[in-house]
Scaffold this motif. Structure first.
Motif, PDB file in Angstrom:
ATOM      1  N   LEU A  67       3.526  -6.107  -0.065  1.00 49.57           N
ATOM      2  CA  LEU A  67       4.369  -4.939  -0.121  1.00 49.57           C
ATOM      3  C   LEU A  67       3.105  -4.237  -1.794  1.00 49.57           C
ATOM      4  CD1 LEU A  67       8.053  -4.448   0.031  1.00 49.57           C
ATOM      5  CD2 LEU A  67       7.030  -4.470   1.553  1.00 49.57           C
ATOM      6  N   SER A  68       3.155  -2.702  -1.404  1.00 46.64           N
ATOM      7  CA  SER A  68       1.543  -2.334  -2.320  1.00 46.64           C
ATOM      8  C   SER A  68       3.184  -1.771  -2.868  1.00 46.64           C
ATOM      9  CB  SER A  68       1.136  -1.212  -2.064  1.00 46.64           C
ATOM     10  OG  SER A  68       0.095  -1.176  -3.099  1.00 46.64           O
ATOM     11  N   VAL A  69       4.230  -1.838  -3.942  1.00 46.26           N
ATOM     12  CA  VAL A  69       5.059  -1.288  -4.532  1.00 46.26           C
ATOM     13  C   VAL A  69       4.621  -0.267  -5.353  1.00 46.26           C
ATOM     14  CG1 VAL A  69       7.052  -1.587  -6.164  1.00 46.26           C
ATOM     15  CG2 VAL A  69       6.388  -3.533  -4.265  1.00 46.26           C
ATOM     16  N   GLY A  70       5.397   1.322  -5.116  1.00 43.59           N
ATOM     17  CA  GLY A  70       5.166   2.672  -5.721  1.00 43.59           C
ATOM     18  C   GLY A  70       3.592   3.182  -5.667  1.00 43.59           C
ATOM     19  N   THR A  71       3.346   2.848  -4.585  1.00 42.51           N
ATOM     20  CA  THR A  71       2.213   3.345  -3.868  1.00 42.51           C
ATOM     21  C   THR A  71       2.469   4.225  -2.778  1.00 42.51           C
ATOM     22  OG1 THR A  71       0.692   1.237  -4.016  1.00 42.51           O
ATOM     23  CG2 THR A  71       0.083   2.764  -2.687  1.00 42.51           C
ATOM     24  N   GLU A  72       2.263   5.697  -3.240  1.00 45.74           N
ATOM     25  CA  GLU A  72       2.323   6.546  -1.967  1.00 45.74           C
ATOM     26  C   GLU A  72       1.449   6.284  -0.759  1.00 45.74           C
ATOM     27  OE1 GLU A  72       5.140   8.533  -2.534  1.00 45.74           O
ATOM     28  OE2 GLU A  72       5.634   7.572  -4.123  1.00 45.74           O
ATOM     29  N   ASP A  73       0.136   6.067  -0.736  1.00 45.24           N
ATOM     30  CA  ASP A  73      -0.826   5.791   0.566  1.00 45.24           C
ATOM     31  C   ASP A  73      -1.996   5.542   0.441  1.00 45.24           C
ATOM     32  OD1 ASP A  73      -2.189   7.921  -1.288  1.00 45.24           O
ATOM     33  OD2 ASP A  73      -1.940   9.551  -0.321  1.00 45.24           O
TER      34      ASP A  73
ATOM     35  N   LYS B  46       4.965   2.132   2.398  1.00 44.34           N
ATOM     36  CA  LYS B  46       6.465   3.337   2.204  1.00 44.34           C
ATOM     37  C   LYS B  46       7.175   2.393   3.477  1.00 44.34           C
ATOM     38  CE  LYS B  46       6.414   6.240  -1.093  1.00 44.34           C
ATOM     39  NZ  LYS B  46       7.744   5.965  -1.940  1.00 44.34           N
ATOM     40  N   GLY B  47       6.962   0.892   4.247  1.00 41.14           N
ATOM     41  CA  GLY B  47       7.342   0.733   5.095  1.00 41.14           C
ATOM     42  C   GLY B  47       6.543   0.765   6.148  1.00 41.14           C
ATOM     43  N   VAL B  48       5.341   0.623   6.280  1.00 44.89           N
ATOM     44  CA  VAL B  48       4.472   0.403   7.198  1.00 44.89           C
ATOM     45  C   VAL B  48       3.214  -0.341   6.664  1.00 44.89           C
ATOM     46  CG1 VAL B  48       3.028   1.662   9.173  1.00 44.89           C
ATOM     47  CG2 VAL B  48       5.446   2.791   7.459  1.00 44.89           C
TER      48      VAL B  48
ATOM     49  N   LEU C 267      -2.127  10.511   8.469  1.00 46.30           N
ATOM     50  CA  LEU C 267      -1.016  11.209   8.327  1.00 46.30           C
ATOM     51  C   LEU C 267      -0.005  10.758   7.165  1.00 46.30           C
ATOM     52  CD1 LEU C 267       0.628  10.794  12.593  1.00 46.30           C
ATOM     53  CD2 LEU C 267      -0.392  13.014  10.821  1.00 46.30           C
ATOM     54  N   PRO C 268       1.056  11.713   6.973  1.00 48.88           N
ATOM     55  CA  PRO C 268       1.985  11.529   5.726  1.00 48.88           C
ATOM     56  C   PRO C 268       2.588   9.768   6.184  1.00 48.88           C
ATOM     57  CG  PRO C 268       2.111  13.355   6.257  1.00 48.88           C
ATOM     58  CD  PRO C 268       1.366  13.211   7.510  1.00 48.88           C
ATOM     59  N   PRO C 269       2.943   9.651   4.835  1.00 51.87           N
ATOM     60  CA  PRO C 269       3.982   7.998   5.347  1.00 51.87           C
ATOM     61  C   PRO C 269       5.136   7.999   5.599  1.00 51.87           C
ATOM     62  CG  PRO C 269       2.247   8.143   2.948  1.00 51.87           C
ATOM     63  CD  PRO C 269       2.447   9.585   3.558  1.00 51.87           C
ATOM     64  N   GLY C 270       5.680   9.019   5.828  1.00 50.46           N
ATOM     65  CA  GLY C 270       7.657   9.203   6.136  1.00 50.46           C
ATOM     66  C   GLY C 270       6.820   9.448   7.287  1.00 50.46           C
ATOM     67  N   LEU C 271       6.044  10.221   8.359  1.00 52.88           N
ATOM     68  CA  LEU C 271       5.501  10.725   9.676  1.00 52.88           C
ATOM     69  C   LEU C 271       5.000   9.531  10.207  1.00 52.88           C
ATOM     70  CD1 LEU C 271       6.209  12.667  12.023  1.00 52.88           C
ATOM     71  CD2 LEU C 271       3.526  13.978  11.051  1.00 52.88           C
ATOM     72  N   THR C 272       4.282   8.836   9.710  1.00 46.60           N
ATOM     73  CA  THR C 272       3.280   7.817  10.427  1.00 46.60           C
ATOM     74  C   THR C 272       4.804   6.221  10.493  1.00 46.60           C
ATOM     75  OG1 THR C 272       1.216   7.854   9.120  1.00 46.60           O
ATOM     76  CG2 THR C 272       2.246   5.410   9.599  1.00 46.60           C
TER      77      THR C 272
END
Length: 143
Positions: free
Chosen positions: A10-16, A61-63, A129-134
């Motif tokens: 996991l890349s904790v604290g990373t947004e993208d 972010k879960g991906v 794409l934004p992480p949430g959409l991805t």
């Protein structure tokens, strides 16, 4: 013939992916010669398999979004006196087919059969794409 195994982290604290690249560009996240490294508490028991062409796959972010070939594992003596493992990677992030991954602690082994494929040639420069959409698309099987 020696087998190959990858690591997943996991890349904790990373947004993208750009945020991971920015972190890896800092002096704190690099070896003296400038390669990115990740310090971890546990030393992988399957070191020979990792060093036989393995990569570290990054979950953001879960991906699972990208990977880096692992160059070596270095001993790292931390300020608290505990010897740790520095996973030293090749500079640059290789985008992979976005694949959902539930949260976990530490790192895990990832077999080549279970690893997501690299993004096809010619698509590496597409704006991500934004992480949430991805993640939402990957959850329903759209990659």
């Amino acid at each position: 013939m020696a087998k190959t195994v990858n690591l997943i982290k996991l890349s904790v604290g990373t947004e993208d992916v750009a945020g991971l690249a920015a972190w890896q560009a800092t002096a704190r996240a690099q070896t003296p010669e400038g390669n990115p490294r990740h310090i971890t508490r546990m030393w992988p028991k399957r070191e020979a398999e990792i060093l036989n062409g393995g990569s570290i796959y990054w979950v953001i972010k879960g991906v699972i979004l990208c990977r880096q070939p692992i160059l070596r594992l270095d001993a790292y003596d931390s300020a608290d006196g505990i010897r740790r493992c520095a996973i030293v990677s090749k500079p640059g992030l290789i985008l992979v087919t976005p694949t959902p991954k539930r949260a976990f602690q530490g790192w895990r082994y990832l077999t080549p059969e279970d690893a997501p494929e690299d993004v096809p040639k010619g698509r590496e420069s597409e704006v991500p794409l934004p992480p949430g959409l991805t993640k939402a698309l990957a959850d329903i099987g759209v990659r």
